[in-house]
Design a protein around this motif. Structure first.
Motif, mmCIF file in Angstrom:
data_model
loop_
_atom_site.group_PDB
_atom_site.id
_atom_site.type_symbol
_atom_site.label_atom_id
_atom_site.label_comp_id
_atom_site.label_asym_id
_atom_site.label_seq_id
_atom_site.Cartn_x
_atom_site.Cartn_y
_atom_site.Cartn_z
ATOM 1 N N GLU A 75 19.146 29.766 14.025
ATOM 2 C CA GLU A 75 19.610 30.944 14.407
ATOM 3 C C GLU A 75 19.838 30.741 15.814
ATOM 4 O O GLU A 75 20.918 31.512 16.196
ATOM 5 C CB GLU A 75 18.755 32.038 14.338
ATOM 6 N N THR A 76 19.062 29.963 16.604
ATOM 7 C CA THR A 76 19.752 29.762 18.110
ATOM 8 C C THR A 76 20.442 28.653 18.454
ATOM 9 O O THR A 76 20.607 28.148 19.474
ATOM 10 C CB THR A 76 18.089 29.586 18.951
ATOM 11 N N GLY A 77 21.103 28.310 17.251
ATOM 12 C CA GLY A 77 22.111 27.088 17.627
ATOM 13 C C GLY A 77 21.787 25.867 17.687
ATOM 14 O O GLY A 77 22.330 24.938 18.228
ATOM 15 N N ILE A 78 20.278 25.579 17.321
ATOM 16 C CA ILE A 78 19.827 24.051 17.248
ATOM 17 C C ILE A 78 19.909 23.474 15.775
ATOM 18 O O ILE A 78 19.253 23.904 14.854
ATOM 19 C CB ILE A 78 18.298 24.080 17.636
ATOM 20 N N TYR A 79 20.558 22.364 15.829
ATOM 21 C CA TYR A 79 20.974 21.568 14.732
ATOM 22 C C TYR A 79 20.611 20.086 14.855
ATOM 23 O O TYR A 79 20.261 19.635 16.039
ATOM 24 C CB TYR A 79 22.501 21.795 14.262
ATOM 25 N N PRO A 80 20.541 19.309 13.949
ATOM 26 C CA PRO A 80 20.444 17.927 14.110
ATOM 27 C C PRO A 80 21.225 17.238 14.996
ATOM 28 O O PRO A 80 21.001 16.181 15.537
ATOM 29 C CB PRO A 80 20.575 17.362 12.664
ATOM 30 N N THR A 81 22.477 17.803 15.173
ATOM 31 C CA THR A 81 23.647 17.212 15.881
ATOM 32 C C THR A 81 23.415 17.649 17.313
ATOM 33 O O THR A 81 24.206 17.280 18.262
ATOM 34 C CB THR A 81 25.056 17.566 15.477
ATOM 35 N N THR A 82 22.427 18.607 17.702
ATOM 36 C CA THR A 82 22.384 19.188 19.042
ATOM 37 C C THR A 82 22.244 18.079 20.073
ATOM 38 O O THR A 82 22.959 17.910 21.127
ATOM 39 C CB THR A 82 21.327 20.147 19.308
ATOM 40 N N ASN A 83 21.208 17.307 19.698
ATOM 41 C CA ASN A 83 20.871 16.058 20.701
ATOM 42 C C ASN A 83 20.066 15.154 19.843
ATOM 43 O O ASN A 83 19.736 15.399 18.738
ATOM 44 C CB ASN A 83 20.422 16.344 21.988
ATOM 45 N N GLU A 84 19.568 13.991 20.476
ATOM 46 C CA GLU A 84 18.949 12.842 19.758
ATOM 47 C C GLU A 84 17.492 13.488 19.296
ATOM 48 O O GLU A 84 16.966 13.074 18.215
ATOM 49 C CB GLU A 84 18.753 11.705 20.715
ATOM 50 N N PHE A 85 16.975 14.251 20.235
ATOM 51 C CA PHE A 85 15.579 14.806 19.844
ATOM 52 C C PHE A 85 15.438 15.660 18.550
ATOM 53 O O PHE A 85 14.653 15.333 17.823
ATOM 54 C CB PHE A 85 14.808 15.616 21.351
ATOM 55 N N TYR A 89 13.656 15.235 15.074
ATOM 56 C CA TYR A 89 13.087 16.339 14.755
ATOM 57 C C TYR A 89 13.098 16.684 13.311
ATOM 58 O O TYR A 89 12.201 16.877 12.476
ATOM 59 C CB TYR A 89 13.147 17.746 15.742
ATOM 60 N N TYR A 90 14.592 17.097 12.844
ATOM 61 C CA TYR A 90 14.964 17.420 11.589
ATOM 62 C C TYR A 90 14.655 16.228 10.725
ATOM 63 O O TYR A 90 14.428 16.489 9.429
ATOM 64 C CB TYR A 90 16.370 17.871 11.613
ATOM 65 N N MET A 91 14.983 15.031 11.038
ATOM 66 C CA MET A 91 14.879 13.814 10.212
ATOM 67 C C MET A 91 13.400 13.516 9.642
ATOM 68 O O MET A 91 13.047 13.495 8.614
ATOM 69 C CB MET A 91 15.374 12.449 10.860
ATOM 70 N N PHE A 92 12.421 13.583 10.689
ATOM 71 C CA PHE A 92 11.109 13.536 10.278
ATOM 72 C C PHE A 92 10.616 14.429 9.483
ATOM 73 O O PHE A 92 9.943 14.285 8.530
ATOM 74 C CB PHE A 92 10.045 13.235 11.941
ATOM 75 N N THR A 93 10.807 15.699 9.934
ATOM 76 C CA THR A 93 10.328 16.730 9.428
ATOM 77 C C THR A 93 10.884 17.210 8.134
ATOM 78 O O THR A 93 10.257 17.605 6.967
ATOM 79 C CB THR A 93 10.487 18.203 9.999
#
Lengths: 93, 195
Positions: free
Chosen positions: B117-127, B131-135
Motif C-alpha cells: 500500500e505504501t508502494g514498497i515492492y520487490p523491485t523497490t531496491n535490493e533490500f 525481504y520479499y524473497m526470504f519471507t
C-alpha cells in the motif's frame, strides 16, 4: 505418565525460554538506530542459540544418534561464524 | 536391523525418517547461502539497507516469531502425547499448531499489504528484493507445513495412530514444521533486528 509430564514440562520451559530470548533480542535491536557490531553479533548469537534449542528439544536431536547432534552443532558453528563474520566485515568497510 | 539393534542398545534413534533429515540439511545449506549473500551485498550499500529496514515493522516479526514458536511447541506436545499413549489429546494439539500456522500467514498478509500500500515492492531496491524473497520462500514452507499438519491431524484420529509407521510419519511432519520455525528465527534476526 511421570516421564510424559516431565517431557511436557521440559518442552514448555524451552518454549518460555525461546520467547524470552526473542523479546531480549528485539529489545537489543530497538535500543538504537545505529546498532554496534557487538550488539549485532549478540543478536545473531541469540538466534543461533534459539535454533540449537529448537533442534535439540523440539526436533529431538537430544535423543538422536550422537553423530547427528555433532553434525548439527558443526553447521550451527560454521553458519554463525560465516554470518557473524560477514556482518562484522560489512560494518568495518 | 542393525539400526534397530543399535537404537535399542543406546536408546538413541533418528527422529522420523532419514529422508526428512536429508531434505532438512539441503534446505539449511540453501538458506545459509541466501543469508550470506544478503550480508555480503548489504556491506556495499549499508545506508540503503538501513533506511529500508527502518520501514519494516519489528512488531510483526516479533509476533510471528512467538506464533511459530507456540505452533512448534504444540506440534512437539502432540507427538509426545501419541508416544506416551495419550493419542486422544493429539488431534487437539495438532489443531492448535495448524491454527497458529494460519495466524502466521494472516499476520504476514497484513505486513505485506501494508508494504504494498505504501508502494514498497520487490523491485523497490535490493533490500526489499531480499525481504520479499526470504519471507516469500519461507511462506511457501509455512503453507507446505500447514498442509502436512492437516494430513497428520487426520491420521492422528485414525485407527492406526499408535502403529510405528504412523508415528514415524507424524514425526516427519512435525520435524518439517520445526524446520519452518527454525528458519524464521534466523530470518527474524537478520531482517528485523540486526541493523
Amino acid at each position: 505418565m511421570i516421564v510424559s509430564k516431565q517431557t511436557n514440562a521440559r518442552l514448555i520451559w524451552v518454549w518460555a525460554g525461546l520467547v524470552v530470548a526473542t523479546l531480549v533480542s528485539q529489545g537489543i535491536g530497538s535500543d538504537s538506530a545505529g546498532m554496534g557490531i557487538a550488539a549485532g553479533i549478540a543478536v545473531l548469537a541469540i538466534a543461533y542459540a534459539k535454533v540449537r534449542f529448537v533442534m535439540r528439544e523440539f526436533m529431538e536431536l537430544r535423543n538422536a544418534p550422537k553423530a547427528m547432534g555433532y553434525a548439527a552443532d558443526a553447521w550451527l558453528c560454521l553458519s554463525m561464524v560465516l554470518l557473524g563474520g560477514l556482518y562484522a566485515w560489512g560494518g568495518a568497510i | 536391523m542393525n539400526d534397530a539393534k543399535s537404537a535399542t542398545r543406546t536408546g538413541r534413534r533418528i527422529p522420523g525418517e532419514p529422508g526428512i533429515w536429508f531434505l532438512l540439511t539441503g534446505d539449511l545449506f540453501v538458506f545459509t547461502t541466501f543469508f550470506s549473500t544478503y550480508l555480503y551485498y548489504r556491506a556495499f550499500d549499508a545506508e540503503t539497507y538501513a533506511l529500508s529496514q527502518a520501514n519494516l515493522s519489528p512488531a510483526f516479526g516479533t509476533i510471528n516469531t512467538i506464533v511459530l514458536l507456540t505452533s512448534s511447541l504444540l506440534a512437539a506436545l502432540a507427538v509426545e502425547a501419541i508416544r506416551q499413549g495419550h493419542s486422544e489429546k493429539s488431534p487437539r494439539l495438532f489443531a492448535g499448531a495448524i491454527a497458529t500456522g494460519v495466524l502466521f500467514v494472516v499476520v504476514k498478509a497484513f505486513e505485506w499489504s501494508a508494504k504494498i500500500e505504501t508502494g514498497i515492492y520487490p523491485t523497490t531496491n535490493e533490500f526489499y528484493m531480499y525481504y520479499y524473497m526470504f519471507t516469500g520462500i519461507h511462506l511457501i514452507h509455512v503453507l507446505a507445513g500447514i498442509g502436512l499438519l492437516m494430513l497428520v491431524f487426520r491420521d492422528a484420529q485414525g485407527p492406526s495412530v499408535n502403529e510405528p509407521e504412523t508415528v514415524r510419519w507424524i514425526e516427519v511432519a512435525a520435524t518439517f514444521w520445526h524446520l519452518v520455525d527454525l528458519l524464521w528465527i534466523i530470518i527474524f534476526a537478520l531482517l528485523y533486528v540486526v541493523h
